[in-house]
Design an enzyme around this catalytic site. Structure first.
Site, PDB file in Angstrom:
ATOM      1  N   ARG A  47      42.496  36.353  55.961  1.00 33.12           N
ATOM      2  CA  ARG A  47      42.879  36.186  54.559  1.00 33.12           C
ATOM      3  C   ARG A  47      41.831  35.299  53.888  1.00 33.12           C
ATOM      4  NH1 ARG A  47      42.890  31.509  54.744  1.00 33.12           N
ATOM      5  NH2 ARG A  47      43.182  31.373  52.485  1.00 33.12           N
ATOM      6  N   GLY A  48      41.964  35.163  52.556  1.00 35.53           N
ATOM      7  CA  GLY A  48      40.941  34.440  51.797  1.00 35.53           C
ATOM      8  C   GLY A  48      39.954  35.476  51.284  1.00 35.53           C
ATOM      9  N   ALA A  49      39.658  35.401  49.989  1.00 37.85           N
ATOM     10  CA  ALA A  49      38.903  36.493  49.353  1.00 37.85           C
ATOM     11  C   ALA A  49      37.560  36.808  50.026  1.00 37.85           C
ATOM     12  CB  ALA A  49      38.728  36.169  47.871  1.00 37.85           C
ATOM     13  N   ARG A  88      45.226  45.073  50.413  1.00 37.10           N
ATOM     14  CA  ARG A  88      45.781  44.023  49.536  1.00 37.10           C
ATOM     15  C   ARG A  88      45.120  44.196  48.174  1.00 37.10           C
ATOM     16  NH1 ARG A  88      45.865  37.970  51.578  1.00 37.10           N
ATOM     17  NH2 ARG A  88      47.605  37.786  50.127  1.00 37.10           N
ATOM     18  N   ASP A 233      40.490  34.600  43.819  1.00 33.35           N
ATOM     19  CA  ASP A 233      40.615  35.944  44.402  1.00 33.35           C
ATOM     20  C   ASP A 233      40.008  37.016  43.517  1.00 33.35           C
ATOM     21  OD1 ASP A 233      42.966  34.298  45.694  1.00 33.35           O
ATOM     22  OD2 ASP A 233      42.393  35.948  47.018  1.00 33.35           O
ATOM     23  N   ASN A 243      44.282  33.315  41.559  1.00 36.90           N
ATOM     24  CA  ASN A 243      44.197  32.557  42.819  1.00 36.90           C
ATOM     25  C   ASN A 243      45.625  32.339  43.311  1.00 36.90           C
ATOM     26  OD1 ASN A 243      42.515  31.153  44.795  1.00 36.90           O
ATOM     27  ND2 ASN A 243      43.553  29.316  44.105  1.00 36.90           N
ATOM     28  N   LYS A 244      45.754  31.697  44.443  1.00 35.42           N
ATOM     29  CA  LYS A 244      47.064  31.499  45.072  1.00 35.42           C
ATOM     30  C   LYS A 244      48.095  30.974  44.082  1.00 35.42           C
ATOM     31  CE  LYS A 244      48.072  32.322  48.369  1.00 35.42           C
ATOM     32  NZ  LYS A 244      48.735  33.637  48.610  1.00 35.42           N
TER      33      LYS A 244
HETATM   34  O1  MRU Z   1      47.121  34.995  50.288  1.00 33.42           O
HETATM   35  P1  MRU Z   1      45.828  34.377  50.709  1.00 33.42           P
HETATM   36  O2  MRU Z   1      45.973  33.333  51.741  1.00 33.42           O
HETATM   37  O3  MRU Z   1      44.765  35.427  51.069  1.00 33.42           O
HETATM   38  O4  MRU Z   1      45.279  33.660  49.385  1.00 33.42           O
HETATM   39  C1  MRU Z   1      44.025  33.045  49.438  1.00 33.42           C
HETATM   40  C2  MRU Z   1      43.680  32.296  48.220  1.00 33.42           C
HETATM   41  O5  MRU Z   1      44.371  32.333  47.216  1.00 33.42           O
HETATM   42  C3  MRU Z   1      42.377  31.553  48.232  1.00 33.42           C
HETATM   43  O6  MRU Z   1      42.455  30.401  47.445  1.00 33.42           O
HETATM   44  C4  MRU Z   1      41.272  32.460  47.679  1.00 33.42           C
HETATM   45  O7  MRU Z   1      41.251  33.682  48.356  1.00 33.42           O
HETATM   46  C5  MRU Z   1      39.938  31.829  47.774  1.00 33.42           C
HETATM   47  S1  MRU Z   1      39.340  31.718  49.447  1.00 33.42           S
HETATM   48  C6  MRU Z   1      37.816  31.021  49.396  1.00 33.42           C
END
Ligand code: MRU
Length: 336
Positions: A47-49, A88, A233, A243-244
């Site tokens: 996970r994480g963009a 996703r 994201d 973002n989250k």
């Molecule tokens: O649902 P997730 O854990 O994939 O969400 C991730 C985030 O919101 C991060 O802040 C974002 O992807 C940036 S990662 C460098």
């Protein structure tokens, strides 16, 4: 630390740090098929963009390899690409990673995999560059002192191919001797902050405290925080940033408290086909992530939830967006 890479062992496989098990167990997942990769993405094993961008590109390499080994039809290849690309919806990097390398499939899996590994390498370098820019900006804005930074979700090496984005800025400041303390939002409901960011901070030897997301605004107003840094994201052309979930409230509170709010992300997270944040698709996740905690029910049987995984922070609440290339003052109307 590399959170994701490719091995030619095992008939060719993607290796992932299984982020569902951290911080208690560090286990490497061996991904041998497109459906295993999609399941890993949807269950947040990866996970994480930016990490999703690398996963998408390596996933195309795996599709190319398996199609060569098993004689897939063009239709099977196209379906596999569509399935992976849409695993996703919110982080643009996943589709971006797939699109970057899929034109190479006809040239063979070796070339696709080389291109995917180059994306991973470039991500690491981009993270170092944006971290230096972000650290320099914060020291100029807040003064050359040891800073107290609040961050949300997880944006470190786990969420990227290496080093991290917002957490990369924090690491850069730490290495220069300018971090006093990090406040890591726990990040409900899946706790990427307390499980992953806190783990990375402790591995890096950085002083930190975890706070419930609901305590962030009061920490900002209590004078405990010098700046807020988050990742992204998907960023629209006008700077609106998905973002989250929780990022929007944090940005509004930071602006009200007159505290800089920075978004740190690679250029690949900017979706220039989208004029503003209203066009960003937000992923909604299962009720059980809210009604249960670590598998145990914490709400009445049958309780429903409102569980968006992301929100959109309007550019007017963002002090600056910093990429590997430059700093954008989006709240002043700068277009990306
Ligand atoms: O649902 P997730 O854990 O994939 O969400 C991730 C985030 O919101 C991060 O802040 C974002 O992807 C940036 S990662 C460098």
């Amino acid at each position: 630390m590399k959170s994701i890479e490719f091995t030619s062992n095992e008939g060719g496989a993607i290796l992932l740090v299984d982020q569902r098990l951290l911080p208690h167990e560090k286990k490497i997942l061996i991904i041998k098929s497109n459906s295993e990769l999609i399941a890993a993405i949807q269950s947040l094993a990866v996970r994480g963009a930016p990490a999703l961008g690398v996963a998408g590109a390596l996933g195309v390499g795996l599709i190319a390899l398996r199609s060569e080994q098993n004689g897939w039809s063009q239709q099977q290849i196209s379906q596999a690409l569509v399935d992976l690309r849409s695993a996703r919806p919110t982080a643009v990097n996943l589709a971006w990673g797939v699109d970057q390398v899929s034109p190479l499939i006809s040239s063979g899996s070796k070339l696709v995999l080389e291109a995917a590994m180059a994306i991973s390498q470039a991500d690491g370098l981009a993270n170092r560059a944006m971290s230096k820019l972000g650290a320099a900006y914060l020291l100029e804005k807040c003064g050359q002192k040891r800073l107290r930074i609040l961050t949300h979700c997880n944006t470190g090496a786990l969420a990227t191919s290496q080093w991290g984005t917002a957490l990369g800025v924090i690491t850069e400041l730490h290495q220069q001797g300018y971090i006093k303390e990090v406040f890591a939002d726990e990040t409900r409901p899946l706790l990427q902050g307390s499980r992953l960011t806190a783990w990375e901070l402790s591995e890096l030897g950085i002083e930190y405290r975890i706070l419930p997301d609901g305590a962030a605004a009061s920490a900002l107003f209590a004078g405990l925080i010098d700046a807020v840094v988050i990742g992204a994201d998907r960023i629209a052309r006008n700077g609106d940033t998905a973002n989250k979930i929780g990022s929007l409230g944090l940005a509004i509170a930071a602006q009200a408290a007159n505290i800089p709010f920075l978004v740190i992300a690679p250029e690949s997270t900017i979706d220039r086909s989208i004029a503003d944040g209203s066009k960003i698709e937000i992923e909604f996740r299962a009720d059980s992530e809210v009604t249960h905690f670590a598998g145990l029910p914490v709400a009445p049987v049958g309780a429903k939830s409102y569980n968006p995984a992301f929100d959109v922070t309007l550019s007017k609440f963002i002090t600056a967006i910093i990429t590997e290339k430059q700093l954008y003052h989006v709240s002043e109307g700068v277009e990306l």
